[in-house]
Design a protein around this motif. Structure first.
Motif, short mmCIF file in Angstrom:
data_model
loop_
_atom_site.label_atom_id
_atom_site.label_comp_id
_atom_site.label_asym_id
_atom_site.label_seq_id
_atom_site.Cartn_x
_atom_site.Cartn_y
_atom_site.Cartn_z
N ALA A 182 -58.68 -103.42 88.52
CA ALA A 182 -57.35 -104.01 88.34
C ALA A 182 -56.78 -104.51 89.66
N ASP A 183 -57.00 -103.78 90.74
CA ASP A 183 -56.47 -104.22 92.03
C ASP A 183 -57.05 -105.58 92.44
N ALA A 184 -58.32 -105.81 92.12
CA ALA A 184 -58.93 -107.11 92.45
C ALA A 184 -58.22 -108.24 91.71
N VAL A 185 -57.90 -108.02 90.44
CA VAL A 185 -57.19 -109.04 89.66
C VAL A 185 -55.82 -109.31 90.27
N TYR A 186 -55.10 -108.26 90.65
CA TYR A 186 -53.76 -108.44 91.20
C TYR A 186 -53.80 -109.01 92.62
N ASP A 187 -54.90 -108.78 93.33
CA ASP A 187 -55.07 -109.46 94.62
C ASP A 187 -55.15 -110.97 94.41
N PHE A 188 -55.90 -111.39 93.38
CA PHE A 188 -55.99 -112.83 93.09
C PHE A 188 -54.62 -113.40 92.73
N LEU A 189 -53.85 -112.64 91.96
CA LEU A 189 -52.51 -113.11 91.61
C LEU A 189 -51.61 -113.23 92.84
N GLY A 190 -51.67 -112.23 93.71
CA GLY A 190 -50.80 -112.24 94.87
C GLY A 190 -51.18 -113.31 95.89
N GLN A 191 -52.49 -113.49 96.09
CA GLN A 191 -52.96 -114.44 97.10
C GLN A 191 -53.07 -115.86 96.56
N GLY A 192 -53.13 -115.98 95.23
CA GLY A 192 -53.41 -117.27 94.62
C GLY A 192 -54.89 -117.57 94.67
N LEU A 193 -55.33 -118.53 93.92
CA LEU A 193 -56.74 -118.90 93.92
C LEU A 193 -56.90 -120.35 93.51
N THR A 194 -57.97 -120.93 93.98
CA THR A 194 -58.40 -122.25 93.55
C THR A 194 -59.87 -122.15 93.19
N ALA A 195 -60.20 -122.43 91.94
CA ALA A 195 -61.57 -122.29 91.46
C ALA A 195 -62.06 -123.62 90.92
N ARG A 196 -63.23 -124.02 91.38
CA ARG A 196 -63.84 -125.25 90.91
C ARG A 196 -65.04 -124.90 90.04
N THR A 197 -65.06 -125.41 88.83
CA THR A 197 -66.13 -125.08 87.90
C THR A 197 -67.34 -125.98 88.12
N ARG A 198 -68.45 -125.61 87.51
CA ARG A 198 -69.67 -126.42 87.62
C ARG A 198 -69.48 -127.84 87.09
N SER A 199 -68.56 -127.98 86.14
CA SER A 199 -68.32 -129.31 85.57
C SER A 199 -67.41 -130.16 86.46
N GLY A 200 -66.90 -129.57 87.54
CA GLY A 200 -66.03 -130.31 88.45
C GLY A 200 -64.55 -130.12 88.21
N GLU A 201 -64.18 -129.34 87.20
CA GLU A 201 -62.77 -129.08 86.93
C GLU A 201 -62.22 -128.05 87.91
N THR A 202 -60.99 -128.23 88.33
CA THR A 202 -60.35 -127.30 89.26
C THR A 202 -59.18 -126.60 88.58
N LEU A 203 -59.17 -125.27 88.67
CA LEU A 203 -58.05 -124.47 88.17
C LEU A 203 -57.39 -123.77 89.35
N ARG A 204 -56.07 -123.70 89.31
CA ARG A 204 -55.32 -123.08 90.40
C ARG A 204 -54.34 -122.04 89.86
N VAL A 205 -54.18 -121.00 90.65
CA VAL A 205 -53.11 -120.03 90.45
C VAL A 205 -52.36 -119.98 91.77
N ALA A 206 -51.09 -120.33 91.75
CA ALA A 206 -50.29 -120.33 92.97
C ALA A 206 -49.99 -118.90 93.39
N PRO A 207 -49.92 -118.62 94.70
CA PRO A 207 -49.58 -117.26 95.17
C PRO A 207 -48.21 -116.85 94.63
N ARG A 208 -48.08 -115.56 94.37
CA ARG A 208 -46.81 -115.07 93.86
C ARG A 208 -46.60 -113.63 94.32
N ALA A 209 -45.36 -113.24 94.40
CA ALA A 209 -45.03 -111.84 94.65
C ALA A 209 -45.11 -111.09 93.33
N VAL A 210 -45.97 -110.11 93.26
CA VAL A 210 -46.14 -109.36 92.02
C VAL A 210 -46.24 -107.88 92.35
N GLU A 211 -45.49 -107.07 91.61
CA GLU A 211 -45.50 -105.62 91.81
C GLU A 211 -46.23 -104.98 90.65
#
Length: 507
Positions: free
Chosen positions: A153-182
């Motif tokens: 669970a901590d790994a998932v919440y690290d991704f939420l807190g830091q944000g992420l940008t993931a590029r798929t094999r098909s070339g699509e990009t998904l983003r999660v903007a950094p946020r303050a989460v408790e």
């Protein structure tokens, strides 16, 4: 009345679907996350973060993980964790569709997360707060104890807190903007106590989360002389949890996280982990989070952390820092695994270890690939054995001696590729062996390991030397067009699915 939610799952909270930090995209994967988040009232960014932690948004071609999990949401079907079957019951979709269809897989993961949230007693207001989902996320990972559940669970919440940008094999990009989460850890807050985070008595930087006692042997029958490098074929926390499953019959001494190089020890070095069959008694096994087929998992943080651990082990046990003693799983006699695979950068890793990249290295580049068969010996045979092992056709020890085991492996590979199963590694078999792997589009200007693979395959297929320098220059472009012309393909000098398909079929 809201339709679309399965029985036993509350009506969706559509306001939760994206949230203020979600970044929309027109791509099919983004739409699947947004639809599933809306349908089941799961925060969209949380759903993406869970998927990213499980799979880096890669469905791995429908192939299961080590724990028998499928798809970007890693829906699992094993005796102790059955999120695949639960997703089928919640959505009404078949297990086959949940395994093979990415949009269905995401929908199934969202349904399971919502059901777990309901079990935790989250109401509509709670569900709008990503931090309130912590225990549901931990339960989704299926860990056997609280320490491993918190790692997940901590790994998932690290991704939420830091944000992420993931590029798929098909070339699509998904983003999660950094946020303050408790995160509201609830009872898992106590997992930071007795065992979690305690320095390992063997290696101070490591966490200690022990494997189940039925998955390793107390003590050793041999001195420690080797380090074996593995790839988990699954997530970090999921793999550590798998060692705790009494039915898994597997463990490793250490596991390294991809994102930041975090180290967890699960078996003491004095004991024998079950990680490399014949190599278990004399080696320390280090697992690395990720998948053999996806180089994105092999981060610099992971390389540096793992190399520091290997350097420590070599100094402690007097292990020579060379490739005869620091080896991949595929190189251990009597094993049928292919890890760490073609994307693991041994030269860089051994440089970080402070040792030599010689001693165990298999030469793959030759000016010509002549036929080898039963009775042949030498470096070409070693190359064939190594490549056969990488593709899961166990040739056994890479010893340069073409015996009956190698012949059987060659015939198995030839049968799988639709080639004449004569046990002889000739032009067509060499071409298929040398080019096996991923099939990225390559053209003039491309560089890297896939280009080297292509160049070796062209050398075998054309019967003339194509420099395997990993740089797609004019000479390689000429060779590609020559190959395409000879096989009736469009001679455009671009290596796409058609050209890769022909090469990997041994044409």
């Amino acid at each position: 009345m809201v339709t679309g939610a399965p029985a036993g799952v509350a009506a969706p909270d559509r306001a939760v679907a994206a949230g203020p930090s979600a970044e929309s995209s027109a791509g099919p994967l983004a739409r699947a996350f947004e639809r599933s988040a809306a349908e089941y009232g799961v925060p969209r960014d949380l759903l993406v973060a869970v998927a990213h932690g499980e799979s880096r948004l890669d469905d791995h071609g429908g192939r299961p993980s080590q724990a028998n999990g499928y798809g970007v949401m890693h829906l699992v079907s094993n005796p102790d964790h059955r999120t695949l079957e639960r997703a089928a019951a919640l959505t009404g979709l078949s297990p086959a569709r949940l395994r093979e269809d990415t949009a269905a897989n995401i929908r199934g993961g969202a349904a399971v997360l919502r059901a777990l949230a309901d079990e935790q007693g989250l109401d509509a207001a709670d569900r709008r707060d990503a931090g309130a989902w912590y225990e549901a996320v931990a339960a989704y990972g299926g860990a056997e104890d609280d320490a491993a559940a918190r790692l997940y669970a901590d790994a998932v919440y690290d991704f939420l807190g830091q944000g992420l940008t993931a590029r798929t094999r098909s070339g699509e990009t998904l983003r999660v903007a950094p946020r303050a989460v408790e995160p509201d850890r609830g009872r898992l807050e106590r997992a930071a106590g007795d065992d979690f985070g305690v320095e390992s008595t063997d290696y101070a930087p490591a966490l200690w989360v022990p494997a189940d006692a039925s998955n390793y042997t107390v003590g050793r029958t041999s001195a420690i002389t080797h380090v074996v490098v593995h790839v988990t074929q699954g997530s970090y926390a999921g793999s550590i949890s798998w060692y705790q499953n009494p039915s898994s019959d597997v463990s490793a001494h250490y596991t390294i996280r991809s994102s930041d190089g975090q180290v967890t020890q699960s078996v003491r070095e004095k004991d024998t982990a079950w990680h490399a069959r014949s190599g278990n008694p004399y080696s320390v096994g280090i697992e690395h989070e990720g998948y053999v087929s996806d180089p994105a998992w092999f981060t610099d943080a992971m390389y540096r952390s793992s190399a520091a651990l290997t350097r420590h082990l070599a100094d402690r046990y007097g292990i020579p820092k060379d490739r005869a003693h620091i080896v991949g799983h595929v190189e251990v006699p009597g094993n049928d695994h292919t890890d760490p695979g073609p994307y693991w950068d041994w030269s860089y890793y051994m440089q970080l270890v402070g040792g030599s990249n010689s001693g165990g290295e298999v030469r793959l580049t030759f000016p010509a690939y002549t036929s080898v068969s039963t009775g042949s010996t030498g470096d070409l045979v070693r190359a064939a054995q190594h490549l056969l092992n990488q593709q899961g056709h166990g040739a056994g020890t890479v010893d340069g001696i073409f015996g009956s085991g190698t012949a059987t492996a060659v015939k198995s590979f030839q049968t799988a590729k639709g080639l004449t199963a004569d046990g002889v590694v000739g032009r067509r078999t060499w071409t298929a062996l040398l080019t096996a792997g991923t099939t990225p589009v390559l053209q003039q200007g491309s560089t890297g390991a896939a280009v080297e693979r292509l160049q070796r395959g062209l050398t075998a297929a054309l019967g003339r030397t194509v420099d395997a320098d990993g740089v797609f220059g004019p000479g390689t472009a000429t060779a590609v067009r020559e190959y395409q012309t000879g096989r009736g393909l469009t001679a455009d000098g671009i290596v796409g699915s058609g050209t890769w398909g022909a090469l990997q079929a041994g044409r």
